[in-house]
Design a protein around this motif. Structure first.
Motif, mmCIF file in Angstrom:
data_model
loop_
_atom_site.group_PDB
_atom_site.id
_atom_site.type_symbol
_atom_site.label_atom_id
_atom_site.label_comp_id
_atom_site.label_asym_id
_atom_site.label_seq_id
_atom_site.Cartn_x
_atom_site.Cartn_y
_atom_site.Cartn_z
ATOM 1 N N ARG A 120 3.552 5.505 -1.542
ATOM 2 C CA ARG A 120 4.825 6.069 -1.066
ATOM 3 C C ARG A 120 5.852 6.208 -2.191
ATOM 4 N N ARG A 121 5.534 5.715 -3.362
ATOM 5 C CA ARG A 121 6.481 5.769 -4.484
ATOM 6 C C ARG A 121 6.910 7.219 -4.729
ATOM 7 N N GLY A 122 8.236 7.422 -4.796
ATOM 8 C CA GLY A 122 8.783 8.757 -5.028
ATOM 9 C C GLY A 122 9.113 9.518 -3.755
ATOM 10 N N TYR A 123 8.751 8.966 -2.598
ATOM 11 C CA TYR A 123 9.048 9.609 -1.324
ATOM 12 C C TYR A 123 10.225 8.910 -0.655
ATOM 13 N N GLU A 124 11.038 9.677 0.053
ATOM 14 C CA GLU A 124 12.114 9.116 0.865
ATOM 15 C C GLU A 124 11.489 8.400 2.072
ATOM 16 N N PRO A 125 12.197 7.416 2.650
ATOM 17 C CA PRO A 125 11.610 6.648 3.764
ATOM 18 C C PRO A 125 11.065 7.499 4.918
ATOM 19 N N ASN A 126 11.734 8.600 5.264
ATOM 20 C CA ASN A 126 11.271 9.430 6.389
ATOM 21 C C ASN A 126 10.627 10.732 5.939
ATOM 22 N N GLN A 127 10.270 10.809 4.670
ATOM 23 C CA GLN A 127 9.653 12.024 4.134
ATOM 24 C C GLN A 127 8.147 12.004 4.372
ATOM 25 N N ASN A 128 7.625 13.115 4.896
ATOM 26 C CA ASN A 128 6.187 13.212 5.136
ATOM 27 C C ASN A 128 5.417 13.189 3.825
ATOM 28 N N SER A 129 4.244 12.615 3.866
ATOM 29 C CA SER A 129 3.371 12.534 2.698
ATOM 30 C C SER A 129 1.922 12.586 3.153
ATOM 31 N N LYS A 130 1.110 13.250 2.360
ATOM 32 C CA LYS A 130 -0.337 13.243 2.586
ATOM 33 C C LYS A 130 -1.031 12.553 1.416
ATOM 34 N N LYS A 131 -0.257 11.766 0.666
ATOM 35 C CA LYS A 131 -0.812 11.084 -0.504
ATOM 36 C C LYS A 131 -1.843 10.046 -0.047
ATOM 37 N N VAL A 132 -3.022 10.114 -0.640
ATOM 38 C CA VAL A 132 -4.105 9.184 -0.302
ATOM 39 C C VAL A 132 -3.803 7.822 -0.920
ATOM 40 N N ILE A 133 -4.013 6.777 -0.146
ATOM 41 C CA ILE A 133 -3.829 5.405 -0.634
ATOM 42 C C ILE A 133 -4.990 5.087 -1.570
ATOM 43 N N ASP A 134 -4.662 4.647 -2.752
ATOM 44 C CA ASP A 134 -5.648 4.400 -3.799
ATOM 45 C C ASP A 134 -6.581 3.241 -3.417
ATOM 46 N N THR A 135 -7.882 3.492 -3.517
ATOM 47 C CA THR A 135 -8.846 2.451 -3.142
ATOM 48 C C THR A 135 -8.837 1.283 -4.130
ATOM 49 N N ASP A 136 -8.498 1.528 -5.387
ATOM 50 C CA ASP A 136 -8.366 0.410 -6.334
ATOM 51 C C ASP A 136 -7.202 -0.482 -5.945
ATOM 52 N N ASP A 137 -6.106 0.118 -5.472
ATOM 53 C CA ASP A 137 -4.974 -0.682 -4.986
ATOM 54 C C ASP A 137 -5.402 -1.533 -3.792
ATOM 55 N N MET A 138 -6.178 -0.937 -2.887
ATOM 56 C CA MET A 138 -6.677 -1.696 -1.731
ATOM 57 C C MET A 138 -7.526 -2.867 -2.216
ATOM 58 N N ARG A 139 -8.503 -2.564 -3.044
ATOM 59 C CA ARG A 139 -9.431 -3.596 -3.534
ATOM 60 C C ARG A 139 -8.655 -4.726 -4.203
ATOM 61 N N ASN A 140 -7.813 -4.389 -5.141
ATOM 62 C CA ASN A 140 -7.110 -5.409 -5.928
ATOM 63 C C ASN A 140 -6.135 -6.217 -5.083
ATOM 64 N N PHE A 141 -5.381 -5.546 -4.207
ATOM 65 C CA PHE A 141 -4.381 -6.254 -3.409
ATOM 66 C C PHE A 141 -5.027 -7.219 -2.415
ATOM 67 N N TYR A 142 -5.983 -6.737 -1.638
ATOM 68 C CA TYR A 142 -6.582 -7.594 -0.611
ATOM 69 C C TYR A 142 -7.490 -8.658 -1.220
ATOM 70 N N LEU A 143 -8.105 -8.359 -2.342
ATOM 71 C CA LEU A 143 -8.884 -9.376 -3.038
ATOM 72 C C LEU A 143 -7.969 -10.485 -3.565
ATOM 73 N N SER A 144 -6.768 -10.117 -3.998
ATOM 74 C CA SER A 144 -5.818 -11.139 -4.470
ATOM 75 C C SER A 144 -5.396 -12.054 -3.317
ATOM 76 N N ILE A 145 -5.256 -11.495 -2.122
ATOM 77 C CA ILE A 145 -4.951 -12.330 -0.953
ATOM 78 C C ILE A 145 -6.120 -13.264 -0.671
ATOM 79 N N TYR A 146 -7.316 -12.723 -0.681
ATOM 80 C CA TYR A 146 -8.516 -13.495 -0.415
ATOM 81 C C TYR A 146 -8.663 -14.651 -1.416
ATOM 82 N N ASN A 147 -8.347 -14.361 -2.673
ATOM 83 C CA ASN A 147 -8.462 -15.379 -3.723
ATOM 84 C C ASN A 147 -7.260 -16.304 -3.811
ATOM 85 N N GLY A 148 -6.249 -16.049 -2.979
ATOM 86 C CA GLY A 148 -5.066 -16.910 -2.967
ATOM 87 C C GLY A 148 -4.156 -16.724 -4.159
ATOM 88 N N ASP A 149 -4.229 -15.566 -4.795
ATOM 89 C CA ASP A 149 -3.363 -15.292 -5.952
ATOM 90 C C ASP A 149 -1.934 -15.033 -5.544
#
Length: 149
Positions: A120-149
């Protein structure tokens, strides 16, 4: 390598648990895909990607299928697709973690998390976006939760 499935199959697995709104099934399906990237190092779906919409992660295919339900609960499917054991375990874990939360609570949670926020970076809070959520961001973020980082 285990199989990947349709985004519809994953959504129907959650809908078999209980009738729910489009927003809730979207978020649960997103979490299943995101945690799949973190824990299985792969996508559990092979036919769609999640986009960073105003109300959180959305699969355009699921939106198209369920949008006519509006705020009403989506009816439960008659049967559920079969999954390999690894995917079933993942879905059960996602359900145990997020299944008791309301749709708006899940939306608010995704809004605090790095994958959606980065997309969502660069978009206004109510601005439409079709930007795909990066799978590396998913992997890294949720893995950090899993690992307790």
């Amino acid at each position: 390598m285990t199989d990947s499935y349709s985004v519809y199959d994953i959504a129907e697995w959650f809908l078999k648990k209980e009738p729910m709104s489009d927003k809730k099934v979207q978020k649960l399906t997103y979490y299943a895909v995101a945690w799949g990237w973190a824990l299985l190092h792969r996508s559990i779906i092979d036919d769609d990607q999640f986009q960073a919409w105003v109300h959180g992660p959305v699969s355009p295919k699921l939106y198209a299928k369920y949008r006519d339900c509006g705020w009403n609960p989506i009816p439960q499917p008659d049967d559920t697709p079969e999954f390999d054991q690894q995917t079933t375990d993942l879905l059960e874990s996602v359900w145990a973690t997020y299944g008791d939360k309301e749709a708006n609570e899940l939306e608010a949670l995704t809004h605090t998390e790095i994958p959606w926020r980065n997309a969502r970076r660069g978009y206004e809070p109510n601005q439409n976006s079709k930007k795909v959520i990066d799978t590396d961001d998913m992997r890294n973020f949720y893995l950090s939760i899993y690992n307790g980082d």
